[in-house]
Design a protein around this motif. Structure first.
Motif, PDB file in Angstrom:
ATOM      1  N   VAL A  13       1.003  -1.472  -0.042  1.00 23.29           N
ATOM      2  CA  VAL A  13       0.100   0.017   0.035  1.00 23.29           C
ATOM      3  C   VAL A  13       0.881   1.210  -0.116  1.00 23.29           C
ATOM      4  N   ALA A  14       0.469   2.284  -0.214  1.00 27.23           N
ATOM      5  CA  ALA A  14       1.168   3.812  -0.887  1.00 27.23           C
ATOM      6  C   ALA A  14       0.488   4.711   0.528  1.00 27.23           C
ATOM      7  N   VAL A  15       0.810   5.339   1.128  1.00 21.75           N
ATOM      8  CA  VAL A  15       0.237   5.866   1.863  1.00 21.75           C
ATOM      9  C   VAL A  15       1.156   7.014   2.300  1.00 21.75           C
ATOM     10  N   ARG A  16       0.429   8.244   2.601  1.00 22.30           N
ATOM     11  CA  ARG A  16       1.295   9.654   3.493  1.00 22.30           C
ATOM     12  C   ARG A  16       1.964   8.939   4.484  1.00 22.30           C
ATOM     13  N   ASP A  17       1.014   8.664   5.320  1.00 22.12           N
ATOM     14  CA  ASP A  17       1.777   8.657   6.972  1.00 22.12           C
ATOM     15  C   ASP A  17       1.305   7.556   7.606  1.00 22.12           C
ATOM     16  N   GLU A  18       1.846   6.775   8.809  1.00 16.34           N
ATOM     17  CA  GLU A  18       1.480   6.213   9.367  1.00 16.34           C
ATOM     18  C   GLU A  18       0.044   6.377   9.972  1.00 16.34           C
ATOM     19  N   ALA A  19      -0.274   7.584  10.375  1.00 16.98           N
ATOM     20  CA  ALA A  19      -2.244   7.715  10.460  1.00 16.98           C
ATOM     21  C   ALA A  19      -2.800   6.855   9.552  1.00 16.98           C
ATOM     22  N   GLU A  20      -2.328   7.478   8.497  1.00 13.69           N
ATOM     23  CA  GLU A  20      -3.811   6.833   6.843  1.00 13.69           C
ATOM     24  C   GLU A  20      -3.401   5.384   6.925  1.00 13.69           C
ATOM     25  N   LEU A  21      -1.921   4.909   7.068  1.00 17.31           N
ATOM     26  CA  LEU A  21      -1.733   3.414   7.330  1.00 17.31           C
ATOM     27  C   LEU A  21      -2.921   2.120   7.912  1.00 17.31           C
ATOM     28  N   ARG A  22      -3.061   3.722   9.169  1.00 17.97           N
ATOM     29  CA  ARG A  22      -3.746   2.934  10.436  1.00 17.97           C
ATOM     30  C   ARG A  22      -5.220   3.107  10.264  1.00 17.97           C
ATOM     31  N   THR A  23      -5.711   3.954   9.711  1.00 19.10           N
ATOM     32  CA  THR A  23      -7.095   4.319   9.051  1.00 19.10           C
ATOM     33  C   THR A  23      -7.123   2.967   8.044  1.00 19.10           C
ATOM     34  N   PHE A  24      -6.712   3.150   6.830  1.00  9.69           N
ATOM     35  CA  PHE A  24      -6.310   2.251   5.768  1.00  9.69           C
ATOM     36  C   PHE A  24      -6.933   1.136   6.415  1.00  9.69           C
ATOM     37  N   GLN A  25      -6.521   0.547   7.560  1.00 12.66           N
ATOM     38  CA  GLN A  25      -6.746  -0.975   8.259  1.00 12.66           C
ATOM     39  C   GLN A  25      -8.092  -0.790   8.993  1.00 12.66           C
ATOM     40  N   SER A  26      -8.104   0.095   9.529  1.00 13.67           N
ATOM     41  CA  SER A  26      -9.563  -0.714  10.483  1.00 13.67           C
ATOM     42  C   SER A  26     -10.748  -0.241   9.569  1.00 13.67           C
ATOM     43  N   GLU A  27     -10.547   0.655   8.567  1.00 12.88           N
ATOM     44  CA  GLU A  27     -11.692   0.440   7.888  1.00 12.88           C
ATOM     45  C   GLU A  27     -11.879  -0.697   6.779  1.00 12.88           C
ATOM     46  N   ASP A  28     -10.956  -1.585   7.047  1.00 13.12           N
ATOM     47  CA  ASP A  28     -11.559  -2.548   6.065  1.00 13.12           C
ATOM     48  C   ASP A  28     -12.592  -3.774   6.556  1.00 13.12           C
ATOM     49  N   PRO A  29     -13.416  -3.849   6.106  1.00 14.35           N
ATOM     50  CA  PRO A  29     -14.104  -5.005   6.485  1.00 14.35           C
ATOM     51  C   PRO A  29     -13.486  -5.929   7.377  1.00 14.35           C
ATOM     52  N   ALA A  30     -12.164  -6.712   6.551  1.00 10.07           N
ATOM     53  CA  ALA A  30     -12.256  -7.814   7.522  1.00 10.07           C
ATOM     54  C   ALA A  30     -12.177  -7.492   8.820  1.00 10.07           C
TER      55      ALA A  30
END
Length: 257
Positions: free
Chosen positions: A221-238
């Motif tokens: 994945v390509a994100v701006r920072d770790e905060a965006e990565l955490r959001t990316f993961q937490s919003e995953d239906p899984a």
């Protein structure tokens, strides 16, 4: 012939001698129009390793002349110019196109159409009049894709991205073989979520890994920072389904793609 990049795409209909190119830019039409019609053009027309514009002038009214000069990758000078046919700032510009490197035939015609899309701009370029010059039509199509990508990056620079390798670990080694109907529905939603991120350019690749110890998922994945990565993961239906799946993420030192 069809070619695409993250930002721009172009299609050449060589049978009709026509090119259609498009890019969406995170800037209003007025800003994009200024980059197309002032000497600011020399800052983005390229890329520099292939061609470099050094001068640009335009008499911005119907019937006015325009001209761009530059240097090619071989160090030889070039120029392209023509006249303005239609002008409706910041929505439309139509001009003829007469390049020094493609002098075998009549001038072609370029139409720039700028449509406001939210706070941004959808720029559509229609380049017509190539006739039977199929090779020229194809090479110009590739050139437009590069040029529009550079224009988008110049007008609305993208933030520097960081790349992570993400592992989605299951709750049990046999998860893929014996998942319940509810778990299967969650994983289908998970796949849709990642496909959406792939379309947005936030995912480079993803899929299951056939580990003998148990299948698990991987994605870059390509994100701006770790905060965006955490959001990316937490919003995953899984993850939102709370069925025991969890992520591990490792930053990539560098990414070539």
């Amino acid at each position: 012939m069809t070619s695409k990049s993250i930002q721009a795409c172009s299609i050449a209909d060589v049978a009709q001698g026509t090119i259609l190119a498009r890019v969406e830019i995170a800037a209003p039409p007025e800003r994009v129009f200024r980059a197309l019609t002032t000497d600011e053009l020399t800052a983005w027309w390229g890329p520099a390793e292939m061609v470099r514009a050094t001068a640009f002038t335009i008499d911005l009214h119907a019937g006015g002349a325009w001209r761009s000069e530059g240097v090619g990758a071989d160090g030889k000078p070039f120029h392209v110019g023509g006249s303005v046919l239609e002008l409706d700032p910041p929505r439309k510009l139509v001009q003829t196109w007469e390049p020094s490197w493609d002098a075998h035939g009549p001038p072609t015609t370029i139409s720039y159409l700028l449509d406001a899309v939210g706070t941004g701009t959808r720029l559509t370029v229609r380049h017509t009049g190539f006739g039977a010059r199929a090779a020229s039509c194809e090479s110009h199509a590739a050139g437009w894709e590069r040029a529009l990508g550079r224009l988008a990056s110049h007008v609305a620079p993208q933030p520097e991205l960081r790349f992570y390798l993400c592992r989605l670990l299951p709750s049990r080694a046999t998860f893929m073989q014996d998942m319940t109907a509810d778990e299967r529905a969650v994983m289908q939603a998970h796949g849709g979520y990642w496909r959406g991120k792939l379309a947005e350019g936030r995912v480079i690749a993803f899929g299951p890994v056939a580990d003998p110890a148990g299948v698990w998922g991987v994605g870059i994945v390509a994100v701006r920072d770790e905060a965006e990565l955490r959001t990316f993961q937490s919003e995953d239906p899984a993850i939102k389904a709370n069925i025991g799946l969890r992520y591990e993420a490792l930053p990539m030192i560098t990414a070539v793609y």
